[in-house]
Design an enzyme around this catalytic site. Structure first.
Site, PDB file in Angstrom:
ATOM      1  N   GLU A  99      -6.355   4.650   8.225  1.00  0.00           N
ATOM      2  CA  GLU A  99      -6.163   6.070   7.869  1.00  0.00           C
ATOM      3  C   GLU A  99      -7.424   6.646   7.230  1.00  0.00           C
ATOM      4  O   GLU A  99      -7.732   7.824   7.400  1.00  0.00           O
ATOM      5  CB  GLU A  99      -4.927   6.202   6.962  1.00  0.00           C
ATOM      6  N   SER A 107       4.244  -2.299  10.130  1.00  0.00           N
ATOM      7  CA  SER A 107       5.700  -2.382  10.311  1.00  0.00           C
ATOM      8  C   SER A 107       6.284  -3.729   9.890  1.00  0.00           C
ATOM      9  O   SER A 107       7.221  -4.236  10.525  1.00  0.00           O
ATOM     10  CB  SER A 107       6.092  -2.040  11.760  1.00  0.00           C
ATOM     11  N   HIS A 117      -9.112   1.085   5.451  1.00  0.00           N
ATOM     12  CA  HIS A 117      -7.810   1.288   6.095  1.00  0.00           C
ATOM     13  C   HIS A 117      -7.994   2.250   7.268  1.00  0.00           C
ATOM     14  O   HIS A 117      -8.801   3.174   7.202  1.00  0.00           O
ATOM     15  CB  HIS A 117      -6.808   1.851   5.086  1.00  0.00           C
ATOM     16  N   GLU A 119      -4.516  -4.965  10.827  1.00  0.00           N
ATOM     17  CA  GLU A 119      -3.482  -3.947  10.998  1.00  0.00           C
ATOM     18  C   GLU A 119      -3.697  -3.216  12.330  1.00  0.00           C
ATOM     19  O   GLU A 119      -4.529  -2.299  12.402  1.00  0.00           O
ATOM     20  CB  GLU A 119      -3.547  -2.924   9.859  1.00  0.00           C
ATOM     21  N   GLY A 145       3.496   2.134  10.651  1.00  0.00           N
ATOM     22  CA  GLY A 145       4.488   3.193  10.468  1.00  0.00           C
ATOM     23  C   GLY A 145       5.291   3.530  11.713  1.00  0.00           C
ATOM     24  O   GLY A 145       5.972   4.554  11.765  1.00  0.00           O
ATOM     25  N   ASN A 199       0.870  -1.179   0.000  1.00  0.00           N
ATOM     26  CA  ASN A 199       0.000   0.000   0.000  1.00  0.00           C
ATOM     27  C   ASN A 199       0.906   1.227   0.000  1.00  0.00           C
ATOM     28  O   ASN A 199       1.547   1.511   1.011  1.00  0.00           O
ATOM     29  CB  ASN A 199      -0.884  -0.042   1.263  1.00  0.00           C
TER      30      ASN A 199
END
Ligand code: 13P
Length: 247
Positions: free
Chosen positions: A94, A207, A92, A162, A168, A9
């Site tokens: 985000e 990660s 997602h 996730e 990140g 992604n």
């Protein structure tokens, strides 16, 4: 047997020049690779498809729920399919955070992807506060109930676990924690869909790097990964793909 999937992604990163990384990935894939998918920003989907040929699939990072209409700036799933892309990521964290997407929004997007013939990758994951409170499995179950449509094609439905706090950050859950989350997801899907759930692939994301990929891919019920930062460069992503092919 579920086919393994290494998915990248790119989020809002990259450029036309950066698409050459895709050509480099395609040239350096291991023999007998798993399925490999890259989801670049929407403006680059068509160029990305031209760049890679059949060895790497290309997908979108989001979609609208409607087939077409007055939705300025949005992208419909039939358009994504029309370009030759094969997958769409929905829900997602985000998107859930930046755009306030609810489970029912995500479910409608997943449904739109499936209806257009795409594979829908449905993301779920707990926040750091939920993790600290020991609520991970409850959160995942609620998100699965709310975000996964009833009318799925299990072969074209992928769940990406996730943990938000692992995205990140360089932090990951322990291997045992990933194992129990994936086992719980599999059980919940089986309770709802019966044997059909066997075909649904479960990805871990957050990660994933060349250095931890082999350990993560050794976990039962981990069918691959959804990779952010380490999917931008062939030098990082190809070792992850290789680790998956060897798992
Ligand atoms: P990172 O691999 O950069 O942690 O991102 C994970 C992710 O959000 C993929 O969708």
């Amino acid at each position: 047997m579920r086919r393994k999937l290494a998915a990248g992604n790119w989020k809002m990163n990259g450029s036309r020049a950066a698409l050459y990384e895709l050509a480099k990935m395609a040239e350096t894939l291991p023999e007998d690779p798993p399925e490999v998918l890259i989801c670049p920003p929407a403006p680059y989907i068509a160029h990305a498809i031209e760049m890679v040929g059949p060895s790497i699939m290309i997908g979108a990072q989001d979609c609208h729920t409607a087939e077409k209409g007055a939705h300025t700036g949005d992208i419909a799933t039939p358009m994504i399919a029309d370009l030759g892309a094969s997958h769409v990521i929905v829900g997602h964290s985000e998107r859930r955070t930046d755009h306030g997407e609810s489970d029912s929004d995500v479910r409608a997007k997943a449904d739109a992807g499936l209806k257009a013939g795409l594979t829908s990758i449905i993301c779920i994951g707990e926040s750091e506060a939920q993790y600290d409170a020991g609520e991970t499995i409850n959160v995942l179950n609620a998100q699965l109930r709310g975000s996964v449509p009833d009318d799925i094609d299990p072969y074209r439905t992928v769940i990406a676990y996730e943990p938000i706090w692992a995205i990140g950050t360089g932090k990951t859950p322990t291997l045992d924690e990933i194992a129990s989350a994936h086992a719980a997801i599999r059980t919940t899907l089986t309770d709802r869909f019966g044997d059909r759930a066997d075909a649904i692939r479960l990805l871990y994301g957050g990660s994933v790097k060349p250095g931890n990929a082999s350990d993560i891919f050794g976990i039962p019920e981990v069918d691959g990964a959804l990779v952010g930062g380490a999917s931008l460069k062939a030098d990082d992503f190809v070792p992850i793909i290789t680790a998956l092919s060897e798992s």
